[in-house]
Design an enzyme around this catalytic site. Structure first.
Site, PDB file in Angstrom:
ATOM      1  CE  LYS A 131      11.479  19.221 -12.200  1.00 35.61           C
ATOM      2  NZ  LYS A 131      10.200  19.163 -11.843  1.00 35.61           N
ATOM      3  CD  GLU A 141       9.042  11.617 -15.805  1.00 31.84           C
ATOM      4  OE1 GLU A 141       8.012  12.281 -15.290  1.00 31.84           O
ATOM      5  OE2 GLU A 141       9.855  12.081 -16.271  1.00 31.84           O
ATOM      6  CB  SER A 199      13.632  21.548 -15.554  1.00 39.10           C
ATOM      7  OG  SER A 199      12.833  22.903 -15.721  1.00 39.10           O
ATOM      8  CG  HIS A 255      -1.759  -1.352   1.636  1.00 35.45           C
ATOM      9  ND1 HIS A 255      -2.885  -1.521   0.904  1.00 35.45           N
ATOM     10  CD2 HIS A 255      -1.243  -2.328   2.245  1.00 35.45           C
ATOM     11  CE1 HIS A 255      -3.122  -2.709   1.398  1.00 35.45           C
ATOM     12  NE2 HIS A 255      -2.540  -3.136   1.971  1.00 35.45           N
TER      13      HIS A 255
END
Ligand code: ARG
Length: 457
Positions: free
Chosen positions: A283, A290, A277, A156
């Site tokens: 970043k 992804e 970025s 979970h």
């Protein structure tokens, strides 16, 4: 241009129709399979004395030249040819004249295209099988590198119990192994030779189908001509195996994306596999992961497309089935490229040992050990669970960890607690005492590593 099927037509095909119905822009990828299939068919026609042996030699020589022409970029794939089958036949006619027309004796594009796809998927099954193994090896080398590293494991997405990082990595090897099993299984049904089914009814010519199968390395011939030209189950199975494989790659990507956040900080992704970025200088984005996760949707889409294309089709062949190829190609390419990028990514990834070791201790992760301790002393497990829950709540209120509790404090919850509890609420022991097949204890994990090393030898 006069079509190979143009006999009964008075008017020529509309341009817009030509554009709409062509498949050559994508089925040109099947040229090797198409030519190899044609050569085998042609040899068999000669062997059965359906065409002359000189004719057969001429055709085969022409086909081999065409293969070379394509490979050396001397072949223009014109849309007027409609598909790869007719493009090759038309070129053959240019090369060797009217004899070319004999190649298509006792054959239809319906069984020809079924053959080509089966040959293509046979190759792809083998290359994917090896690529998956490469990825498994990447995981295995990490499992060896981090053999004794303990991490908090989750259910979970809540801290559950400590495990070895190697155990976690080996979980992905297992998933990938099932993927390989699926491809092996699916291969059995791809590996059936459909040629000789012709349009749908077979043929009056005395073909030797078994000979063609042998020439092309198929283990069996298809048993029913109607089924053989309308069956795409093997492609659906293949793409479904791809979809499941992508689901695994996506879950791994998701784990790494989460672990790469500042909040977790468990993993250090290799710079070469991340991007920055354009606005936020701090970043380091996990783009590769992804995109793998994103591409999973695309492969599911191909599976859904194939199932939907086939669902309402009356037997046997229908032109709808031409839509299968782009889905098959795209799904295969997507999975291949995802595997190829993950193999080095996994190898170059490192894990933050310090952080993992610290975090593995937190979050009352050893609560199960306490419950098990009481249960082993005779308390029914449910009751032991209840008592431990109260201890956790006590720690929570008093900002303490389970390992901070004194024996006196513990005894307030149960008189059964004794000094030996501290053996059990030791994180390393909690991991390594799990010493049964399939568990995370280091002896078991070492055994599994040896098992996989042997498998990949
Ligand atoms: N391009 C077609 C396909 O991919 C080949 C078979 C066409 N057969 C036919 N009778 N029109 O399915």
């Amino acid at each position: 241009m006069k079509k190979l099927w143009g006999g009964r037509f008075k008017e020529s095909t509309e341009k817009v129709v030509e554009e709409f119905t062509e498949s050559i822009s994508f089925d040109k990828r099947l040229y090797i399979e198409d030519i190899e299939g044609s050569i085998a068919h042609c040899k068999m026609l000669a062997k059965q004395k359906i065409i002359g042996s000189e004719e057969s030699k001429k055709i085969i020589k022409g086909l081999k030249e065409i293969k070379k022409d394509i490979e050396e970029n001397r072949f223009v794939f014109k849309k007027e040819f409609e598909d790869i089958h007719m493009a090759i036949e038309s070129r053959l006619r240019e090369k060797i004249g009217e004899t070319a027309g004999k190649l298509h004796t006792a054959r239809s594009r319906n069984d020809q295209v079924a053959l080509d796809i089966r040959m293509y998927l046979r190759k792809k099954t083998c290359s994917l099988y090896l690529l998956i193994e490469e990825l498994q090896k990447s995981f295995l080398s990490k499992a060896k590198e981090y053999l004794d590293q303990i991490i908090p494991a989750y259910t979970h997405l809540q801290r559950a119990q400590p495990v070895l990082l190697s155990h976690y990595l080996l979980a992905y090897i297992e998933m990938l192994e099932r993927d390989r099993e699926r491809f092996i299984d699916c291969y059995k049904r791809i590996d059936r030779m459909p040629l000789g089914s012709c349009a749908l009814a077979g043929t009056t010519y005395p073909l030797d189908r078994e000979y063609v199968a042998k020439e092309l390395g198929f283990s069996e011939v298809t048993r029913n001509s109607i089924d053989a030209v309308s069956d795409r189950d093997f492609a659906i199975e293949f793409v479904s195996a791809l979809a499941i494989l992508m689901m695994h790659l996506s879950r791994f990507s998701e784990d790494m994306i989460i672990w790469n956040t500042t909040e977790f900080g468990y993993v250090i992704l290799p710079d070469g596999f991340c991007t920055g970025s354009s606005i936020m200088p701090q970043k380091k984005n996990p783009d590769v992961l992804e995109i793998v996760r994103g591409k999973t949707g695309r492969v599911y889409g191909s599976l859904m497309a194939l199932l939907t294309i086939m669902k309402g089709l009356p037997l046997s062949y229908n032109r709808d089935m031409q839509e299968d190829k782009e889905q098959i190609f795209d799904a295969t390419d997507t999975v291949e490229s995802s595997l190829k990028v993950l193999i080095p990514l996994v190898l170059k990834t490192s894990f933050n040992r310090k952080r993992l070791s610290e975090e593995a201790k937190k979050g009352f992760i050893l609560a199960t050990e306490i419950a098990d301790y009481l249960a082993k002393k005779g308390v029914p497990f449910r009751e032991a669970h209840e008592i431990t829950g109260k201890i956790v709540a006590f720690c929570d209120e008093n900002k303490k960890d389970l390992t901070d509790l004194t024996l006196e404090e513990l005894k307030r919850f149960s008189s059964l607690f004794d000094k030996d509890i501290y053996n059990d609420i030791d994180i390393k022991k909690a991991v390594n005492n799990r010493n049964i097949i399939g568990a995370t204890g280091i002896d078991q994990v070492k055994k599994m590593i040896r098992y996989w090393e042997k498998r990949f030898e």
